[in-house]
Design an enzyme around this catalytic site. Structure first.
Site, PDB file in Angstrom:
ATOM      1  CB  CYS A 173      27.803  24.855   3.998  1.00  0.00           C
ATOM      2  SG  CYS A 173      26.229  25.592   3.487  1.00  0.00           S
TER       3      CYS A 173
ATOM      4  CG  ASP B 112      22.597  23.668   6.445  1.00  0.00           C
ATOM      5  OD1 ASP B 112      22.186  23.351   7.584  1.00  0.00           O
ATOM      6  OD2 ASP B 112      21.946  23.419   5.416  1.00  0.00           O
TER       7      ASP B 112
ATOM      8  NE  ARG C  51      20.248  21.205   7.343  1.00  0.00           N
ATOM      9  CZ  ARG C  51      19.857  20.760   6.144  1.00  0.00           C
ATOM     10  NH1 ARG C  51      18.962  19.780   6.093  1.00  0.00           N
ATOM     11  NH2 ARG C  51      20.348  21.280   5.038  1.00  0.00           N
TER      12      ARG C  51
ATOM     13  CG  HIS D 110      25.941  20.339   3.951  1.00  0.00           C
ATOM     14  ND1 HIS D 110      24.567  20.258   3.912  1.00  0.00           N
ATOM     15  CD2 HIS D 110      26.245  21.651   3.832  1.00  0.00           C
ATOM     16  CE1 HIS D 110      24.068  21.482   3.775  1.00  0.00           C
ATOM     17  NE2 HIS D 110      25.053  22.342   3.729  1.00  0.00           N
TER      18      HIS D 110
ATOM     19  CB  CYS E  49      24.350  21.901   0.095  1.00  0.00           C
ATOM     20  SG  CYS E  49      24.958  23.601   0.100  1.00  0.00           S
TER      21      CYS E  49
END
Length: 209
Positions: A41, A43, A45, A97, A100
């Site tokens: 992803c 993302d 993080r 994750h 998400c």
């Protein structure tokens, strides 16, 4: 954050790499031979190299919203084909994750404009597993389970590709489905039996003899 800080960090990073190996970047420039293709992803993080403890040159990476592998997404298809056929990676990892945002958005009845066709891929996963998901009363647990099911379905989409099927049969390349738990930092192997998955889908999706 000031962008100048990024360049300062870059200089520190260069020093950290060359301190023990003055030829580090010269060797890195000679080429790459990663063992793993990571599909994850976007993302901020979830940084693949950090969470896996990998160094530059060890991991080939493709990231998008909610780690989707779509048959008509030429970006993802090109990355996978290149990694499997030309780099000859031995492992393909689809890693989702928990927490998400893309998966959460797909669970909500909202018009998200240009994101709608992308999130439809995840909504299709929900539709395919709606009986299991709707039986989970706790919203967070249902959300987490959709994250896991999305990983499985996107990994199955990887298996549907001809180059992947060829690599599995001819050189034993392996597919994996993982989830990263942001709250603990742990990587979780979903232990999906992709050998059985391959057998189950071959009647329809076999593309290579």
């Amino acid at each position: 954050m000031e962008l100048s800080k990024i360049f300062e960090n870059n200089e520190k990073w260069i020093q950290s790499k060359t301190q023990g190996d003055p030829n580090y970047f010269e060797n890195l420039a000679k080429g790459q031979k990663p063992d793993v293709l990571y599909i994850g992803c976007s993302d901020s993080r979830v940084t693949a190299e950090d969470l896996m403890g990998m160094q530059p040159g060890e991991l080939f990476v493709h990231r998008n919203v909610a780690n989707v592998v779509n048959a008509i997404d030429l970006n993802a298809q090109s990355v996978i084909n290149y990694a499997v056929k030309y780099l000859e990676v031995n492992h393909v990892v689809v890693c989702g994750h928990y927490s998400c945002g893309g998966v959460k958005a797909a669970m909500e009845a909202k018009d998200l404009g240009i994101l709608n066709p992308w999130l439809r891929n995840i909504r299709d996963v929900y539709r395919a597993h709606k009986d299991e998901l709707n039986a989970i009363s706790d919203e967070q647990k249902r959300y987490d389970r959709l994250v896991e099911l999305n990983v499985k379905e996107q990994a199955i989409n990887v298996v549907k590709m001809a180059a992947v099927q060829r690599a599995i049969r001819k050189r034993g390349m392996q597919i994996h489905g993982w989830v990263f738990d942001i709250s603990s930092g742990k990587l979780i192997d979903l232990k999906i039996d992709f050998k059985k998955v391959l057998e189950d889908i071959m009647e329809i999706y076999r593309l290579e003899d």
